[in-house]
Design a protein around this motif. Structure first.
Motif, PDB file in Angstrom:
ATOM      1  N   THR A 290      -2.466  -9.297  27.518  1.00  0.00           N
ATOM      2  CA  THR A 290      -1.598  -9.241  26.347  1.00  0.00           C
ATOM      3  C   THR A 290      -0.289  -8.567  26.731  1.00  0.00           C
ATOM      4  OG1 THR A 290      -2.410  -7.090  25.564  1.00  0.00           O
ATOM      5  CG2 THR A 290      -3.588  -9.051  24.787  1.00  0.00           C
ATOM      6  N   THR A 291       0.769  -8.860  26.000  1.00  0.00           N
ATOM      7  CA  THR A 291       2.042  -8.193  26.251  1.00  0.00           C
ATOM      8  C   THR A 291       2.004  -6.786  25.657  1.00  0.00           C
ATOM      9  OG1 THR A 291       3.094  -8.965  24.206  1.00  0.00           O
ATOM     10  CG2 THR A 291       3.269 -10.392  26.130  1.00  0.00           C
ATOM     11  N   SER A 292       2.717  -5.864  26.301  1.00  0.00           N
ATOM     12  CA  SER A 292       2.823  -4.501  25.779  1.00  0.00           C
ATOM     13  C   SER A 292       3.898  -4.423  24.711  1.00  0.00           C
ATOM     14  CB  SER A 292       3.128  -3.524  26.914  1.00  0.00           C
ATOM     15  OG  SER A 292       2.130  -3.574  27.905  1.00  0.00           O
ATOM     16  N   ALA A 293       5.045  -5.047  24.970  1.00  0.00           N
ATOM     17  CA  ALA A 293       6.152  -5.089  24.006  1.00  0.00           C
ATOM     18  C   ALA A 293       6.244  -6.485  23.408  1.00  0.00           C
ATOM     19  CB  ALA A 293       7.460  -4.703  24.688  1.00  0.00           C
ATOM     20  N   ARG A 294       6.947  -6.595  22.310  1.00  0.00           N
ATOM     21  CA  ARG A 294       7.040  -7.864  21.593  1.00  0.00           C
ATOM     22  C   ARG A 294       7.918  -8.863  22.341  1.00  0.00           C
ATOM     23  NH1 ARG A 294       3.898  -9.983  17.791  1.00  0.00           N
ATOM     24  NH2 ARG A 294       4.006  -8.089  16.516  1.00  0.00           N
ATOM     25  N   VAL A 295       7.435 -10.115  22.397  1.00  0.00           N
ATOM     26  CA  VAL A 295       8.210 -11.238  22.937  1.00  0.00           C
ATOM     27  C   VAL A 295       8.655 -12.105  21.773  1.00  0.00           C
ATOM     28  CG1 VAL A 295       8.090 -13.336  24.341  1.00  0.00           C
ATOM     29  CG2 VAL A 295       7.024 -11.222  25.165  1.00  0.00           C
ATOM     30  N   TYR A 296       9.928 -12.501  21.778  1.00  0.00           N
ATOM     31  CA  TYR A 296      10.484 -13.317  20.694  1.00  0.00           C
ATOM     32  C   TYR A 296      10.782 -14.724  21.195  1.00  0.00           C
ATOM     33  CZ  TYR A 296      11.019  -9.000  18.055  1.00  0.00           C
ATOM     34  OH  TYR A 296      10.775  -7.808  17.390  1.00  0.00           O
ATOM     35  N   ASN A 297      10.549 -15.693  20.317  1.00  0.00           N
ATOM     36  CA  ASN A 297      10.794 -17.091  20.634  1.00  0.00           C
ATOM     37  C   ASN A 297      12.279 -17.321  20.889  1.00  0.00           C
ATOM     38  OD1 ASN A 297      11.300 -20.048  20.151  1.00  0.00           O
ATOM     39  ND2 ASN A 297       9.087 -20.017  19.863  1.00  0.00           N
ATOM     40  N   GLN A 298      12.591 -18.011  21.996  1.00  0.00           N
ATOM     41  CA  GLN A 298      13.988 -18.241  22.363  1.00  0.00           C
ATOM     42  C   GLN A 298      14.679 -19.226  21.427  1.00  0.00           C
ATOM     43  OE1 GLN A 298      14.087 -19.492  26.453  1.00  0.00           O
ATOM     44  NE2 GLN A 298      13.106 -17.632  27.221  1.00  0.00           N
ATOM     45  N   VAL A 299      13.901 -20.053  20.716  1.00  0.00           N
ATOM     46  CA  VAL A 299      14.496 -21.086  19.863  1.00  0.00           C
ATOM     47  C   VAL A 299      14.817 -20.549  18.478  1.00  0.00           C
ATOM     48  CG1 VAL A 299      14.149 -23.354  18.816  1.00  0.00           C
ATOM     49  CG2 VAL A 299      13.311 -22.901  21.144  1.00  0.00           C
ATOM     50  N   ASP A 300      13.812 -19.983  17.788  1.00  0.00           N
ATOM     51  CA  ASP A 300      14.047 -19.542  16.408  1.00  0.00           C
ATOM     52  C   ASP A 300      13.981 -18.026  16.243  1.00  0.00           C
ATOM     53  OD1 ASP A 300      11.364 -18.969  16.641  1.00  0.00           O
ATOM     54  OD2 ASP A 300      10.686 -20.584  15.329  1.00  0.00           O
ATOM     55  N   ASP A 301      13.850 -17.301  17.342  1.00  0.00           N
ATOM     56  CA  ASP A 301      13.857 -15.830  17.341  1.00  0.00           C
ATOM     57  C   ASP A 301      12.695 -15.227  16.561  1.00  0.00           C
ATOM     58  OD1 ASP A 301      15.154 -13.567  18.384  1.00  0.00           O
ATOM     59  OD2 ASP A 301      16.015 -13.103  16.426  1.00  0.00           O
ATOM     60  N   SER A 302      11.634 -15.984  16.382  1.00  0.00           N
ATOM     61  CA  SER A 302      10.467 -15.455  15.673  1.00  0.00           C
ATOM     62  C   SER A 302       9.597 -14.646  16.628  1.00  0.00           C
ATOM     63  CB  SER A 302       9.648 -16.605  15.079  1.00  0.00           C
ATOM     64  OG  SER A 302       9.196 -17.472  16.105  1.00  0.00           O
ATOM     65  N   PRO A 303       8.935 -13.601  16.108  1.00  0.00           N
ATOM     66  CA  PRO A 303       8.042 -12.808  16.970  1.00  0.00           C
ATOM     67  C   PRO A 303       6.818 -13.625  17.354  1.00  0.00           C
ATOM     68  CG  PRO A 303       7.870 -12.087  14.691  1.00  0.00           C
ATOM     69  CD  PRO A 303       9.000 -13.072  14.728  1.00  0.00           C
ATOM     70  N   MET A 304       6.412 -13.519  18.609  1.00  0.00           N
ATOM     71  CA  MET A 304       5.275 -14.290  19.106  1.00  0.00           C
ATOM     72  C   MET A 304       4.056 -13.389  19.251  1.00  0.00           C
ATOM     73  SD  MET A 304       7.041 -16.887  21.858  1.00  0.00           S
ATOM     74  CE  MET A 304       5.692 -18.056  21.635  1.00  0.00           C
ATOM     75  N   SER A 305       2.912 -14.005  19.380  1.00  0.00           N
ATOM     76  CA  SER A 305       1.667 -13.272  19.549  1.00  0.00           C
ATOM     77  C   SER A 305       1.707 -12.462  20.850  1.00  0.00           C
ATOM     78  CB  SER A 305       0.491 -14.242  19.588  1.00  0.00           C
ATOM     79  OG  SER A 305      -0.688 -13.605  20.032  1.00  0.00           O
ATOM     80  N   HIS A 306       1.036 -11.313  20.835  1.00  0.00           N
ATOM     81  CA  HIS A 306       0.938 -10.509  22.051  1.00  0.00           C
ATOM     82  C   HIS A 306       0.026 -11.159  23.095  1.00  0.00           C
ATOM     83  CE1 HIS A 306       3.150  -6.824  21.082  1.00  0.00           C
ATOM     84  NE2 HIS A 306       2.704  -6.958  19.835  1.00  0.00           N
ATOM     85  N   ALA A 307      -0.835 -12.077  22.681  1.00  0.00           N
ATOM     86  CA  ALA A 307      -1.810 -12.683  23.595  1.00  0.00           C
ATOM     87  C   ALA A 307      -1.120 -13.568  24.624  1.00  0.00           C
ATOM     88  CB  ALA A 307      -2.823 -13.502  22.798  1.00  0.00           C
ATOM     89  N   LEU A 308      -1.419 -13.334  25.904  1.00  0.00           N
ATOM     90  CA  LEU A 308      -0.872 -14.142  26.993  1.00  0.00           C
ATOM     91  C   LEU A 308      -1.878 -15.163  27.510  1.00  0.00           C
ATOM     92  CD1 LEU A 308       0.905 -11.285  28.960  1.00  0.00           C
ATOM     93  CD2 LEU A 308       2.056 -13.286  28.012  1.00  0.00           C
TER      94      LEU A 308
END
Length: 417
Positions: free
Chosen positions: A336-354
């Motif tokens: 899982t990600t430690s910090a939040r990853v945001y979608n490059q297209v619509d800037d929405s927050p993505m799930s922490h699960a990798l």
């Protein structure tokens, strides 16, 4: 023959010393359908063989002098022209250690630093190219050890101060202390590292923290560490990061082993990473920790991918020793990600699960000098995993490989008092 004759003569004039001359052949064919980076639509699988060959010369005179020279050639089969005149040999290790007393010594030269669980100071045997040119002071007794290392790098013979050109620290110092208490172990590490910024100034980071190993019973052991990291990044950001690892090793019998644990480093969310006005970084730098020994065998994190977002790795490792020669390993990782990853297209927050990775390894020891392993790793990735790589949807994330290792001893002699 000349080298063997020289080694024989060397051993004849000493009252008590030993010399050994060994080889190591490591051949590693890999079939990649997503090794180190995912496969995308239109990509074709890769097939290559890496070979690492070493000549290892060791010398020891007890309580006086030790030395080691390792010369190696590292290549991919077919990576040069048929009649190419390319120098490939390099010095991997070249150090000498002088004992002033049985407890106090200094090691000088090109060496490896291997400490604790090798999360920040490790010796990667998979590729085997990392080396530290340093002085290492050592004080060691039966239940206590203290090491102090000092390193300062230059481009070459600098008659005047120059900008350092290489992707290595300009200077580094670390202090490591270990105390054994019965079957338990406690260590503490402090590292000061200076990375040059592209001019003659350096950005300094300090990393420090404890590591412990506690034997809870004959079958159960706990290992844990916590590192805190502060200072300045090369980009000029104020650094405030941390890393922890905790695991339980359970061996119910000689044939079965389990490891349940978590490795986790803090990270910086992708909004901050893309903000030109950002002055903070929360990304833990693993410095010179193992690249392939942690975070799965697909090498998706902390190797080719920047991993500035940080990763939590929750894992269960199982090993079955079928007999003295054959063993089977299976590792399950939940990333899982430690910090939040945001979608490059619509800037929405993505799930922490990798994703979930499964590593299977079959090991067979033919003899004391020849062994082989066959492994397969696969990642069941998520949209977040696609985002932190190329941004496109991946097609496959797996690799099939073998590792064949031969370690012959060409020469060994010992002269007693």
């Amino acid at each position: 023959m000349l080298l063997i004759a020289m080694l024989t003569l060397l051993c004849q004039w000493s009252t008590a010393q030993s010399v050994s001359f060994d080889g190591e052949y490591r051949i590693n064919p890999v079939y990649s359908r997503g090794f180190r980076e995912p496969m995308y639509k239109g990509d074709e699988a890769g097939l290559f063989t890496m070979q690492r060959t070493r000549l290892i010369l060791r010398y020891e005179k007890p309580d006086d002098l030790e030395a080691e020279i390792i010369v190696q050639d590292r290549r991919f089969w077919g990576d040069q022209d048929d009649r190419a005149d390319v120098a490939n040999l390099s010095v991997f290790r070249a150090w000498v250690e002088k004992y002033f007393t049985p407890k106090f010594s200094v090691r000088l030269g090109r060496q490896g630093f291997v400490y604790d669980e090798q999360h920040i100071l490790g010796d990667p045997n998979w590729v085997g190219t990392r080396a530290h040119d340093a002085a290492l002071l050592k004080y060691e007794t039966e239940g206590f050890k203290a090491h102090l290392a000092v390193a300062y790098n230059a481009n070459g013979q600098e008659l005047k101060r120059e900008v350092y050109d290489y992707n290595m620290y300009k200077n580094m110092q670390f202090f490591w202390v270990e105390k054994k208490i019965n079957d338990h172990l406690l260590t503490f590490t402090v590292i000061n590292r200076g990375m040059e910024k592209g001019d003659t100034t350096s950005a300094y980071t300090q990393t420090f923290g404890p590591y412990t190993k506690i034997k809870l019973s004959d079958k159960l052991t706990f290992k844990g560490l916590y590192y805190y990291q502060v200072g300045e990044t090369i980009e000029g950001h104020d650094l405030n990061a941390s890393f922890y690892s905790a695991l339980l090793e359970y061996e119910p019998s000689e044939t079965l082993e389990f490891i349940l644990g978590v490795d986790a480093g803090t990270g910086t969310n992708t909004h901050r990473q893309g903000d030109p006005n950002n002055t903070k970084s929360y990304t833990f730098d693993r410095h010179y920790g193992l690249l392939h020994g942690h975070f799965g065998y697909l090498d998706y994190f902390y190797v080719t991918n920047p991993t500035n977002y940080g990763v939590h790795d929750y894992y269960l490792k199982t090993k079955v020793n079928v007999n003295k020669k054959f063993s089977i390993e299976d590792h399950i990782h939940n990333f899982t990600t430690s910090a939040r990853v945001y979608n490059q297209v619509d800037d929405s927050p993505m799930s922490h699960a990798l994703g979930i990775e499964n590593d299977i390894l079959l090991n067979y020891k033919f003899s004391s000098t020849f062994k082989a392993s066959v492994g397969h790793s696969i990642m069941f990735g998520t949209a977040t995993l696609d985002q932190v790589f190329d941004g496109r949807k991946s097609q496959e994330n797996q690799v099939l490989y073998a590792v064949i290792t031969a370690t012959p001893n060409f020469f060994k002699t010992k002269s007693e008092q």
